[in-house]
Design a protein around this motif. Structure first.
Motif, mmCIF file in Angstrom:
data_model
loop_
_atom_site.group_PDB
_atom_site.id
_atom_site.type_symbol
_atom_site.label_atom_id
_atom_site.label_comp_id
_atom_site.label_asym_id
_atom_site.label_seq_id
_atom_site.Cartn_x
_atom_site.Cartn_y
_atom_site.Cartn_z
ATOM 1 N N MET A 95 0.854 -1.189 0.000
ATOM 2 C CA MET A 95 0.000 0.000 0.000
ATOM 3 C C MET A 95 0.891 1.240 0.000
ATOM 4 S SD MET A 95 -3.081 0.912 2.646
ATOM 5 C CE MET A 95 -4.226 2.247 2.327
ATOM 6 N N GLY A 96 0.799 2.002 -1.077
ATOM 7 C CA GLY A 96 1.568 3.228 -1.168
ATOM 8 C C GLY A 96 2.987 3.011 -1.656
ATOM 9 N N LEU A 97 3.687 4.117 -1.872
ATOM 10 C CA LEU A 97 5.070 4.098 -2.334
ATOM 11 C C LEU A 97 5.994 4.606 -1.234
ATOM 12 C CD1 LEU A 97 4.522 5.652 -5.881
ATOM 13 C CD2 LEU A 97 4.704 3.226 -5.290
ATOM 14 N N GLY A 98 7.208 4.074 -1.231
ATOM 15 C CA GLY A 98 8.180 4.553 -0.253
ATOM 16 C C GLY A 98 8.997 3.411 0.316
ATOM 17 N N ASP A 99 8.337 2.538 1.059
ATOM 18 C CA ASP A 99 9.044 1.412 1.675
ATOM 19 C C ASP A 99 8.170 0.168 1.529
ATOM 20 O OD1 ASP A 99 11.381 0.736 3.837
ATOM 21 O OD2 ASP A 99 9.552 -0.420 4.230
ATOM 22 N N ASP A 100 8.731 -0.889 0.931
ATOM 23 C CA ASP A 100 7.944 -2.098 0.675
ATOM 24 C C ASP A 100 7.482 -2.769 1.963
ATOM 25 O OD1 ASP A 100 8.049 -1.771 -2.032
ATOM 26 O OD2 ASP A 100 9.633 -3.257 -2.366
ATOM 27 N N ASP A 101 8.356 -2.826 2.958
ATOM 28 C CA ASP A 101 7.968 -3.473 4.213
ATOM 29 C C ASP A 101 6.820 -2.723 4.878
ATOM 30 O OD1 ASP A 101 9.895 -5.408 3.880
ATOM 31 O OD2 ASP A 101 11.398 -4.371 5.090
ATOM 32 N N LEU A 102 6.932 -1.408 4.902
ATOM 33 C CA LEU A 102 5.841 -0.610 5.471
ATOM 34 C C LEU A 102 4.576 -0.772 4.636
ATOM 35 C CD1 LEU A 102 4.686 1.475 7.407
ATOM 36 C CD2 LEU A 102 5.674 3.271 5.956
ATOM 37 N N GLY A 103 4.726 -0.795 3.309
ATOM 38 C CA GLY A 103 3.566 -0.977 2.445
ATOM 39 C C GLY A 103 2.855 -2.296 2.686
#
Length: 220
Positions: A121-129
């Motif tokens: 979910m979202g762009l930036g960090d895959d783990d956080l996504g």
């Protein structure tokens, strides 16, 4: 303040502390005091805002990286039955044999559709996504206005796979009459045949028709 109930939400990721708290409130009667224990500031702030929005005038004590929030239930939500603490929160024994009110599945779906084209979910960090998309799906279970359909394509089909971490949430939504559609070509591409935990395989023709006919499409 004498506490009738305690919810230990330490170790739970957002939005589970709030979800567990909402479940607890549904078991309480007006005037019953309770406390919620969390171990991260975001959960603390979210809960304080939620309680204030409910007119509960919450108080809290912070110590050693933990927050103990106390408040009083303003409206009765107690129902009979049994409940399941699926997220690992520690609900006080007095509240364990209660359930939120039974709801008609016809009332749970709305005229909007959710499309997931990634297992993030979202762009930036895959783990956080990855954490965010699981939190989003678990939150959909709790809110009143659920989507009529969830379409999974491209990397989104991985969410329906067994052991994805999101499969149980999708199964729960399917049980609540949400139509889970999985792109068949994408299942083949990612070699997930026989590995899906939920959803029905469909094709781009139906997916295109569903999106075209939807009153509102959400791409979280």
């Amino acid at each position: 303040m004498q506490h009738h109930h305690t919810l230990d939400a330490r170790g739970l990721l957002c939005p589970q502390p709030l979800i567990q708290t909402r479940r607890l409130l549904k078991t309480l009667q007006a005037g019953e005091c309770f406390q919620v224990i969390v171990d991260n500031e975001i959960a603390h702030l979210n809960l304080m805002t939620f309680f204030e929005d409910q007119g509960m005038n919450p108080e809290y004590v912070a110590e050693s990286g933990e927050w103990v929030i106390t408040a009083t239930c303003q409206a009765s939500g107690r129902q009979s039955g049994t409940t399941e603490n699926t997220a690992g929160g520690d609900v006080a024994p007095a509240t364990k044999n209660t359930l939120p009110p039974a709801r008609n599945s016809d009332d749970l779906v709305s005229d909007y559709m959710v499309v997931l084209n990634s297992d993030r979910m979202g762009l930036g960090d895959d783990d956080l996504g990855s954490i965010l998309i699981k939190g989003y799906l678990n939150t959909l279970i709790e809110i009143e206005r659920k989507p009529s359909t969830i379409i999974l394509y491209n990397g989104g089909v991985r969410l329906a796979a067994q052991g994805s971490g999101a499969d149980s949430a999708l199964q729960a939504l399917e049980a609540l009459s949400v139509d889970i559609i999985v792109c068949g070509a994408c299942v083949d591409f990612f070699e997930l045949q026989g590995k899906l935990a939920t959803g029905r395989i469909s094709n781009m023709y139906e997916i295109a028709e569903k999106i075209a006919a939807a009153g509102h499409v959400v791409y979280p």
